[in-house]
Design an enzyme around this catalytic site. Structure first.
Site, PDB file in Angstrom:
ATOM      1  N   HIS A   6      -6.579  21.094   9.389  1.00  0.00           N
ATOM      2  CA  HIS A   6      -7.203  22.405   9.155  1.00  0.00           C
ATOM      3  C   HIS A   6      -6.165  23.382   8.597  1.00  0.00           C
ATOM      4  CE1 HIS A   6      -9.944  25.830  10.464  1.00  0.00           C
ATOM      5  NE2 HIS A   6      -8.798  26.449  10.244  1.00  0.00           N
ATOM      6  N   GLU A   7      -4.981  23.410   9.216  1.00  0.00           N
ATOM      7  CA  GLU A   7      -3.939  24.352   8.766  1.00  0.00           C
ATOM      8  C   GLU A   7      -3.393  23.939   7.399  1.00  0.00           C
ATOM      9  OE1 GLU A   7      -3.903  27.008  10.343  1.00  0.00           O
ATOM     10  OE2 GLU A   7      -4.955  26.235  12.098  1.00  0.00           O
ATOM     11  N   CYS A  49     -12.105  29.133  12.961  1.00  0.00           N
ATOM     12  CA  CYS A  49     -10.916  29.590  12.237  1.00  0.00           C
ATOM     13  C   CYS A  49     -10.701  31.073  12.494  1.00  0.00           C
ATOM     14  CB  CYS A  49     -11.110  29.330  10.742  1.00  0.00           C
ATOM     15  SG  CYS A  49      -9.742  29.888   9.734  1.00  0.00           S
ATOM     16  N   LEU A  50      -9.462  31.460  12.734  1.00  0.00           N
ATOM     17  CA  LEU A  50      -9.158  32.875  12.981  1.00  0.00           C
ATOM     18  C   LEU A  50      -9.502  33.733  11.757  1.00  0.00           C
ATOM     19  CD1 LEU A  50      -5.713  32.406  14.760  1.00  0.00           C
ATOM     20  CD2 LEU A  50      -7.846  33.155  15.836  1.00  0.00           C
ATOM     21  N   HIS A  81      -5.402  25.304   4.708  1.00  0.00           N
ATOM     22  CA  HIS A  81      -5.070  26.703   4.398  1.00  0.00           C
ATOM     23  C   HIS A  81      -3.955  26.784   3.354  1.00  0.00           C
ATOM     24  CE1 HIS A  81      -7.515  29.151   7.063  1.00  0.00           C
ATOM     25  NE2 HIS A  81      -7.189  28.436   8.111  1.00  0.00           N
ATOM     26  N   GLY A 117      -3.852  27.128  16.177  1.00  0.00           N
ATOM     27  CA  GLY A 117      -3.105  26.883  14.952  1.00  0.00           C
ATOM     28  C   GLY A 117      -3.175  28.084  14.025  1.00  0.00           C
ATOM     29  N   GLN A 138      -2.566  32.826   6.081  1.00  0.00           N
ATOM     30  CA  GLN A 138      -3.491  33.672   6.860  1.00  0.00           C
ATOM     31  C   GLN A 138      -2.883  35.023   7.211  1.00  0.00           C
ATOM     32  OE1 GLN A 138      -4.393  30.236   9.680  1.00  0.00           O
ATOM     33  NE2 GLN A 138      -6.264  31.414   9.823  1.00  0.00           N
TER      34      GLN A 138
HETATM   35 NI    NI Z   1      -8.101  28.417  10.001  1.00  0.00          NI
END
Ligand code: NI
Length: 170
Positions: A133-134, A91-92, A137, A46, A51
């Site tokens: 989660h997204e 998380c990226l 963000h 995701g 981000q």
């Molecule tokens: Ni994330």
């Protein structure tokens, strides 16, 4: 299409709230394509627009395992959610950290596609968890915020130590 750089914790831009998409134009379409390409390049499941330093309420997911089924959610809203579960997340934008977070394991979401058409979908398991989660963000929240106090403290101390080592080396 382009692979975009991903902002990393503790970049303050990750803390800004994203804005509703009102303009479903070629620029939005380009952002969507870039998000999907960037997601697939990272091997993640995701990715959200903030981000990659874009403050539009857009997120993409792909749970196929082979980058074959990218899904787009513009202006996503959770309409209803079900049972809670403790799930492991990463998380990226927070490389190197894995932690347990409490999330709904099923939900109903309403969103728009790249042309602005509304749709609703039922998600469960990792898809439901990933969407939350997204969505966090888009609100400027990171999964780090949902970890236990002790885990958060350990993480901040490690991040500070890393930053300190980085500035010593510079
Ligand atoms: Ni994330």
């Amino acid at each position: 299409m382009a692979r975009l750089p991903i902002l990393e914790y503790p970049d303050p831009r990750l803390r800004l709230r994203s804005q509703e998409v009102e303009c479903f134009d070629a620029d939005l379409s380009r952002l969507v394509d870039d998000l999907i390409e960037t997601l697939h390049a990272t091997g993640g499941i995701g990715l959200s627009a903030p981000q990659v330093d874009d403050r539009r309420r857009v997120l993409v997911m792909d749970h196929s395992g082979d980058a074959s089924r990218p899904e787009l959610f513009v202006n996503p809203v959770i309409l209803a959610d079900g049972a809670l579960g403790l799930v492991e997340e990463s998380c990226l934008s927070v490389p190197g950290l894995v932690g347990n977070v409490i999330r709904a394991t099923e939900l109903r979401v309403r969103a728009q596609d790249r042309e602005g058409a509304c749709f609703e979908r039922d998600l469960s398991g990792m898809e439901a968890v990933c969407l939350q989660h997204e969505l966090d963000h888009l609100e400027g929240r990171l999964f780090v915020d949902r970890l236990s106090f002790l885990k958060r403290l350990r993480f901040r101390m490690a991040a500070r130590a890393r930053a300190q080592r980085g500035s010593d080396a510079a």
